[in-house]
Design a protein around this motif. Structure first.
Motif, PDB file in Angstrom:
ATOM      1  N   GLU A  28     -36.073  24.093 -26.700  1.00 28.98           N
ATOM      2  CA  GLU A  28     -35.343  22.997 -27.341  1.00 28.98           C
ATOM      3  C   GLU A  28     -33.844  23.008 -27.053  1.00 28.98           C
ATOM      4  O   GLU A  28     -33.172  21.994 -27.223  1.00 28.98           O
ATOM      5  CB  GLU A  28     -35.586  22.982 -28.862  1.00 28.98           C
ATOM      6  CG  GLU A  28     -35.058  24.195 -29.599  1.00 28.98           C
ATOM      7  CD  GLU A  28     -36.027  25.372 -29.615  1.00 28.98           C
ATOM      8  OE1 GLU A  28     -35.672  26.400 -30.195  1.00 28.98           O
ATOM      9  OE2 GLU A  28     -37.116  25.283 -29.041  1.00 28.98           O
ATOM     10  N   ASN A  29     -33.288  24.135 -26.596  1.00 27.60           N
ATOM     11  CA  ASN A  29     -31.856  24.215 -26.336  1.00 27.60           C
ATOM     12  C   ASN A  29     -31.480  24.337 -24.862  1.00 27.60           C
ATOM     13  O   ASN A  29     -30.356  24.049 -24.488  1.00 27.60           O
ATOM     14  CB  ASN A  29     -31.249  25.407 -27.086  1.00 27.60           C
ATOM     15  CG  ASN A  29     -31.362  25.254 -28.575  1.00 27.60           C
ATOM     16  OD1 ASN A  29     -30.962  24.243 -29.132  1.00 27.60           O
ATOM     17  ND2 ASN A  29     -31.933  26.236 -29.241  1.00 27.60           N
ATOM     18  N   PHE A  30     -32.402  24.795 -24.024  1.00 27.37           N
ATOM     19  CA  PHE A  30     -32.093  25.070 -22.626  1.00 27.37           C
ATOM     20  C   PHE A  30     -32.983  24.246 -21.697  1.00 27.37           C
ATOM     21  O   PHE A  30     -34.142  23.997 -21.996  1.00 27.37           O
ATOM     22  CB  PHE A  30     -32.312  26.555 -22.315  1.00 27.37           C
ATOM     23  CG  PHE A  30     -31.338  27.473 -22.984  1.00 27.37           C
ATOM     24  CD1 PHE A  30     -30.139  27.806 -22.371  1.00 27.37           C
ATOM     25  CD2 PHE A  30     -31.615  28.003 -24.233  1.00 27.37           C
ATOM     26  CE1 PHE A  30     -29.243  28.660 -22.987  1.00 27.37           C
ATOM     27  CE2 PHE A  30     -30.722  28.855 -24.858  1.00 27.37           C
ATOM     28  CZ  PHE A  30     -29.534  29.186 -24.228  1.00 27.37           C
ATOM     29  N   GLU A  31     -32.405  23.892 -20.544  1.00 29.04           N
ATOM     30  CA  GLU A  31     -33.155  23.224 -19.494  1.00 29.04           C
ATOM     31  C   GLU A  31     -32.502  23.543 -18.154  1.00 29.04           C
ATOM     32  O   GLU A  31     -31.364  24.000 -18.100  1.00 29.04           O
ATOM     33  CB  GLU A  31     -33.229  21.721 -19.726  1.00 29.04           C
ATOM     34  CG  GLU A  31     -31.898  21.018 -19.772  1.00 29.04           C
ATOM     35  CD  GLU A  31     -32.027  19.563 -20.185  1.00 29.04           C
ATOM     36  OE1 GLU A  31     -33.111  18.980 -20.115  1.00 29.04           O
ATOM     37  OE2 GLU A  31     -31.008  18.992 -20.586  1.00 29.04           O
ATOM     38  N   VAL A  32     -33.240  23.333 -17.087  1.00 31.15           N
ATOM     39  CA  VAL A  32     -32.709  23.529 -15.744  1.00 31.15           C
ATOM     40  C   VAL A  32     -32.870  22.211 -15.002  1.00 31.15           C
ATOM     41  O   VAL A  32     -33.879  21.526 -15.154  1.00 31.15           O
ATOM     42  CB  VAL A  32     -33.415  24.695 -15.005  1.00 31.15           C
ATOM     43  CG1 VAL A  32     -34.900  24.439 -14.837  1.00 31.15           C
ATOM     44  CG2 VAL A  32     -32.761  24.965 -13.660  1.00 31.15           C
ATOM     45  N   GLY A  33     -31.857  21.841 -14.239  1.00 28.46           N
ATOM     46  CA  GLY A  33     -31.963  20.587 -13.504  1.00 28.46           C
ATOM     47  C   GLY A  33     -30.699  20.243 -12.763  1.00 28.46           C
ATOM     48  O   GLY A  33     -29.746  21.021 -12.725  1.00 28.46           O
ATOM     49  N   TYR A  34     -30.716  19.063 -12.170  1.00 27.07           N
ATOM     50  CA  TYR A  34     -29.564  18.593 -11.416  1.00 27.07           C
ATOM     51  C   TYR A  34     -29.395  17.098 -11.590  1.00 27.07           C
ATOM     52  O   TYR A  34     -30.316  16.386 -11.962  1.00 27.07           O
ATOM     53  CB  TYR A  34     -29.688  18.940  -9.931  1.00 27.07           C
ATOM     54  CG  TYR A  34     -30.774  18.168  -9.202  1.00 27.07           C
ATOM     55  CD1 TYR A  34     -30.513  16.919  -8.646  1.00 27.07           C
ATOM     56  CD2 TYR A  34     -32.054  18.686  -9.070  1.00 27.07           C
ATOM     57  CE1 TYR A  34     -31.499  16.208  -7.988  1.00 27.07           C
ATOM     58  CE2 TYR A  34     -33.040  17.978  -8.408  1.00 27.07           C
ATOM     59  CZ  TYR A  34     -32.759  16.744  -7.868  1.00 27.07           C
ATOM     60  OH  TYR A  34     -33.742  16.041  -7.217  1.00 27.07           O
ATOM     61  N   VAL A  35     -28.178  16.655 -11.289  1.00 26.05           N
ATOM     62  CA  VAL A  35     -27.853  15.235 -11.246  1.00 26.05           C
ATOM     63  C   VAL A  35     -27.248  14.980  -9.870  1.00 26.05           C
ATOM     64  O   VAL A  35     -26.368  15.701  -9.428  1.00 26.05           O
ATOM     65  CB  VAL A  35     -26.846  14.856 -12.344  1.00 26.05           C
ATOM     66  CG1 VAL A  35     -26.451  13.385 -12.229  1.00 26.05           C
ATOM     67  CG2 VAL A  35     -27.410  15.160 -13.716  1.00 26.05           C
ATOM     68  N   ASN A  36     -27.755  13.995  -9.182  1.00 24.88           N
ATOM     69  CA  ASN A  36     -27.298  13.538  -7.864  1.00 24.88           C
ATOM     70  C   ASN A  36     -27.726  14.429  -6.699  1.00 24.88           C
ATOM     71  O   ASN A  36     -28.212  13.934  -5.727  1.00 24.88           O
ATOM     72  CB  ASN A  36     -25.781  13.327  -7.815  1.00 24.88           C
ATOM     73  CG  ASN A  36     -25.337  12.180  -8.675  1.00 24.88           C
ATOM     74  OD1 ASN A  36     -26.101  11.270  -8.943  1.00 24.88           O
ATOM     75  ND2 ASN A  36     -24.117  12.229  -9.140  1.00 24.88           N
ATOM     76  N   MET A  37     -27.497  15.747  -6.761  1.00 23.09           N
ATOM     77  CA  MET A  37     -27.810  16.613  -5.616  1.00 23.09           C
ATOM     78  C   MET A  37     -28.534  17.875  -6.079  1.00 23.09           C
ATOM     79  O   MET A  37     -28.083  18.526  -7.018  1.00 23.09           O
ATOM     80  CB  MET A  37     -26.522  17.027  -4.899  1.00 23.09           C
ATOM     81  CG  MET A  37     -25.736  15.884  -4.359  1.00 23.09           C
ATOM     82  SD  MET A  37     -24.209  16.357  -3.486  1.00 23.09           S
ATOM     83  CE  MET A  37     -23.730  17.892  -4.144  1.00 23.09           C
ATOM     84  N   PRO A  38     -29.616  18.247  -5.416  1.00 29.35           N
ATOM     85  CA  PRO A  38     -30.314  19.489  -5.788  1.00 29.35           C
ATOM     86  C   PRO A  38     -29.417  20.721  -5.704  1.00 29.35           C
ATOM     87  O   PRO A  38     -29.643  21.689  -6.425  1.00 29.35           O
ATOM     88  CB  PRO A  38     -31.450  19.573  -4.773  1.00 29.35           C
ATOM     89  CG  PRO A  38     -31.707  18.157  -4.384  1.00 29.35           C
ATOM     90  CD  PRO A  38     -30.349  17.487  -4.418  1.00 29.35           C
ATOM     91  N   THR A  39     -28.386  20.686  -4.878  1.00 33.39           N
ATOM     92  CA  THR A  39     -27.486  21.831  -4.799  1.00 33.39           C
ATOM     93  C   THR A  39     -26.502  21.878  -5.964  1.00 33.39           C
ATOM     94  O   THR A  39     -25.606  22.724  -5.981  1.00 33.39           O
ATOM     95  CB  THR A  39     -26.700  21.837  -3.467  1.00 33.39           C
ATOM     96  OG1 THR A  39     -26.042  20.590  -3.317  1.00 33.39           O
ATOM     97  CG2 THR A  39     -27.611  22.120  -2.298  1.00 33.39           C
ATOM     98  N   SER A  40     -26.671  21.001  -6.936  1.00 33.08           N
ATOM     99  CA  SER A  40     -25.894  21.096  -8.169  1.00 33.08           C
ATOM    100  C   SER A  40     -26.784  21.562  -9.327  1.00 33.08           C
ATOM    101  O   SER A  40     -26.396  21.469 -10.489  1.00 33.08           O
ATOM    102  CB  SER A  40     -25.239  19.747  -8.508  1.00 33.08           C
ATOM    103  OG  SER A  40     -26.227  18.798  -8.870  1.00 33.08           O
ATOM    104  N   ARG A  41     -27.971  22.092  -8.998  1.00 33.58           N
ATOM    105  CA  ARG A  41     -28.921  22.545 -10.022  1.00 33.58           C
ATOM    106  C   ARG A  41     -28.263  23.615 -10.898  1.00 33.58           C
ATOM    107  O   ARG A  41     -27.635  24.529 -10.419  1.00 33.58           O
ATOM    108  CB  ARG A  41     -30.184  23.104  -9.379  1.00 33.58           C
ATOM    109  CG  ARG A  41     -31.266  23.452 -10.380  1.00 33.58           C
ATOM    110  CD  ARG A  41     -32.557  23.866  -9.700  1.00 33.58           C
ATOM    111  NE  ARG A  41     -33.174  22.727  -9.042  1.00 33.58           N
ATOM    112  CZ  ARG A  41     -33.126  22.503  -7.728  1.00 33.58           C
ATOM    113  NH1 ARG A  41     -32.535  23.352  -6.933  1.00 33.58           N
ATOM    114  NH2 ARG A  41     -33.706  21.439  -7.212  1.00 33.58           N
ATOM    115  N   ASN A  42     -28.431  23.484 -12.196  1.00 38.88           N
ATOM    116  CA  ASN A  42     -27.771  24.357 -13.148  1.00 38.88           C
ATOM    117  C   ASN A  42     -28.690  24.614 -14.332  1.00 38.88           C
ATOM    118  O   ASN A  42     -29.674  23.909 -14.535  1.00 38.88           O
ATOM    119  CB  ASN A  42     -26.476  23.681 -13.636  1.00 38.88           C
ATOM    120  CG  ASN A  42     -25.419  24.643 -14.093  1.00 38.88           C
ATOM    121  OD1 ASN A  42     -25.723  25.743 -14.547  1.00 38.88           O
ATOM    122  ND2 ASN A  42     -24.173  24.236 -13.980  1.00 38.88           N
ATOM    123  N   VAL A  43     -28.346  25.620 -15.109  1.00 33.15           N
ATOM    124  CA  VAL A  43     -28.993  25.850 -16.392  1.00 33.15           C
ATOM    125  C   VAL A  43     -28.086  25.203 -17.427  1.00 33.15           C
ATOM    126  O   VAL A  43     -26.876  25.410 -17.418  1.00 33.15           O
ATOM    127  CB  VAL A  43     -29.156  27.357 -16.694  1.00 33.15           C
ATOM    128  CG1 VAL A  43     -29.752  27.569 -18.079  1.00 33.15           C
ATOM    129  CG2 VAL A  43     -30.019  28.018 -15.637  1.00 33.15           C
TER     130      VAL A  43
END
Length: 130
Positions: A28-43
């Protein structure tokens, strides 16, 4: 007529940029993903990115910890291994950086794997992106 044609051509371009993202919920508090570019993927913790100038290439987690492998954003070379203590991170989530005391940095893959085993995190990553 010209205005309608302009809107017809420009709206798909604008909306395609808005929806170029991918996220996977950890809890409920954490997710992994990116916006615009896969090389910006973050926790992300409560919509705040944790890593800066590096991006997530592999991740695994259990109820208490998140194990992360990252690459340098600019050179694309392996940067490090991290263990995030979810409960401790939530206490100080406004300090959304890898300097947060709830994040342990491990430079060696061997030490990282040993730590994951000790913490009960499966040795294989659930998701990998290279």
């Amino acid at each position: 007529m010209g205005r309608q044609l302009f809107l017809f051509l420009i709206l798909p371009l604008i909306t395609s940029c808005l929806f170029d993202s991918q996220f996977k919920k950890i809890d409920e508090n954490f997710e992994v993903g990116y916006v615009n570019m896969p090389t910006s993927r973050n926790v992300y913790c409560m919509d705040q990115g944790i890593f800066h100038n590096e991006y997530v290439t592999a991740i695994n987690w259990n109820d208490s910890f998140i194990a992360v492998k990252t690459n340098d954003y600019f050179t694309k070379i392996h940067k490090g291994y991290y263990i995030i203590n979810k409960e401790e991170y939530l206490k100080d989530h406004y300090n959304n950086s890898i300097e947060n005391a709830a994040i342990e940095s491990l430079q060696s893959e061997v030490v990282f794997n040993e730590k994951c085993e000790t913490l009960g995190i499966n040795g294989k990553f659930k998701y990998t992106w290279e």
